[in-house]
Design an enzyme around this catalytic site. Structure first.
Site, PDB file in Angstrom:
ATOM      1  N   HIS A  61       1.155  -1.241   0.149  1.00 46.48           N
ATOM      2  CA  HIS A  61      -0.031   0.455   0.176  1.00 46.48           C
ATOM      3  C   HIS A  61       1.179   1.295   0.369  1.00 46.48           C
ATOM      4  CE1 HIS A  61      -3.036  -2.893   1.855  1.00 46.48           C
ATOM      5  NE2 HIS A  61      -3.472  -2.025   1.109  1.00 46.48           N
ATOM      6  N   ASP A  93      -4.779  -5.958  -8.290  1.00 44.27           N
ATOM      7  CA  ASP A  93      -4.877  -5.160  -6.625  1.00 44.27           C
ATOM      8  C   ASP A  93      -5.279  -4.404  -6.742  1.00 44.27           C
ATOM      9  OD1 ASP A  93      -5.327  -4.993  -3.942  1.00 44.27           O
ATOM     10  OD2 ASP A  93      -3.551  -6.006  -3.765  1.00 44.27           O
TER      11      ASP A  93
END
Length: 335
Positions: A184, A253
């Site tokens: 992230h 993702d």
């Protein structure tokens, strides 16, 4: 997958900003025709509200589009207790007795919560292997510490969800277990050699390559492509398709994660050109979604075939004795 004769959906899955669908979001979705939607905690208040939101999302595109969520149980649970069921971390569950049965019950119980509010896809199970070096963002979400354990538990979780009318999404192809930073925020790099990766990280995905849908990992595997994360690497996409043998619908993702470089449209197009079927955009930012709508093409014919094959597996939930299921599930949870 859509109405007969309708144009192919845009190769994207979108979120929305809040608890209700805004007029601007509904207008964009009607025009863009994303293949599906994903919900997060910002979209969750109570059962009636979620059921209305899922119905409104489908009304915006005019068909029974898939709506997904990350409801792994443990830390990653967008629908949280006390309104919805809670679960221990997956790695703790894997270490407890009769783990395979416990994961089936976990999947079946999660599906109870999702199906009743119109959510029919869950971004689980994980087939990443928990290693000593696995970053904390992932480690206790893993289903075990070796190939056989991960495969058995992931298969059981997926079968439990399917029995409850919810389709699984296998993640994170081709394996995130060696990631030592949070994708992230940064780009993980894996320096293990090809033989080790094939024997460990990739092996669970080979065993589970019949899953309907999968999600990529934003990691660089230096033994195969030292420059590009798997999501935007044609080399890694070829490995996923032809060596791992995964022929399900493959989504990225979250395309907004900081592991990826370049602006948003570039990332999205690079992922599609590498071989992903769909771009996943999660944050619900309307301006970003407009930019992606302008940049992204329709799904390819091959992606549409995979999507149709996946959605053909959607089934109504099988009957279940809910009190008995919950009692058995809780009895098998680690103390």
């Amino acid at each position: 997958m859509t109405q007969p004769g309708a144009p192919r959906p845009t190769a994207v899955i979108f979120g929305c900003a809040g608890l209700e669908l805004t007029e601007a979001e509904a207008a964009l979705f009607a025009t863009c025709q994303p293949w599906g939607f994903i919900l997060f905690a910002r979209n969750i208040r109570d059962r009636a509200q979620i059921a209305k939101l899922t119905a409104d999302l489908r009304a915006a595109v005019g068909w029974n589009a898939p709506i997904m969520i990350d409801q792994e149980g443990g830390r990653v649970a967008r629908m949280a207790p006390p309104t919805w069921r809670g679960f221990p971390p997956a790695l703790d569950q894997a270490a407890a007795p009769d783990a395979e049965r416990a994961f089936w019950l976990r999947g079946r119980a999660i599906a109870l919560d999702l199906a009743e509010v119109g959510i029919d896809v869950n971004c689980a199970p994980l087939a990443d292997i928990a290693l000593d070096e696995t970053h904390a963002v992932l480690r206790n979400r893993c289903y075990g510490t070796d190939v056989a354990e991960v495969v058995a538990n992931a298969r059981a979780m997926a079968e439990g969800m399917r029995a409850g009318g919810v389709l699984p999404v296998l993640k994170h192809l081709p394996g995130y277990g060696r990631g030592t930073v949070d994708s992230h925020l940064d780009l993980p790099r894996v320096s293990a050699d090809a033989a080790d990766l094939r024997a460990t990280d990739f092996a669970p995905f080979v065993a589970l390559n019949d899953m309907e849908m999968g999600m990529t990992a934003h990691l660089v595997f230096e033994a195969f492509d030292a420059e590009r994360p798997a999501t935007v690497s044609p080399i890694m996409m070829d490995l996923i398709r032809n060596e791992i043998g995964f022929d399900g619908l493959l989504m990225t993702d979250d395309i907004s994660m900081e592991a990826l470089s370049g602006d948003l449209p570039w990332r999205a197009l690079a992922a599609l050109e590498a071989g992903c079927d769909l771009v996943l955009h999660c944050n619900g930012d309307l301006a970003e979604m407009v930019r992606l709508h302008k940049a992204l093409p329709p799904m390819t014919e091959a992606a549409c075939r995979r999507a149709a094959r996946a959605l053909a597996e959607r089934q109504p939930p099988a009957p279940v004795d809910i009190p008995a299921l919950d009692a058995e599930r809780m009895a098998l949870e680690p103390s």
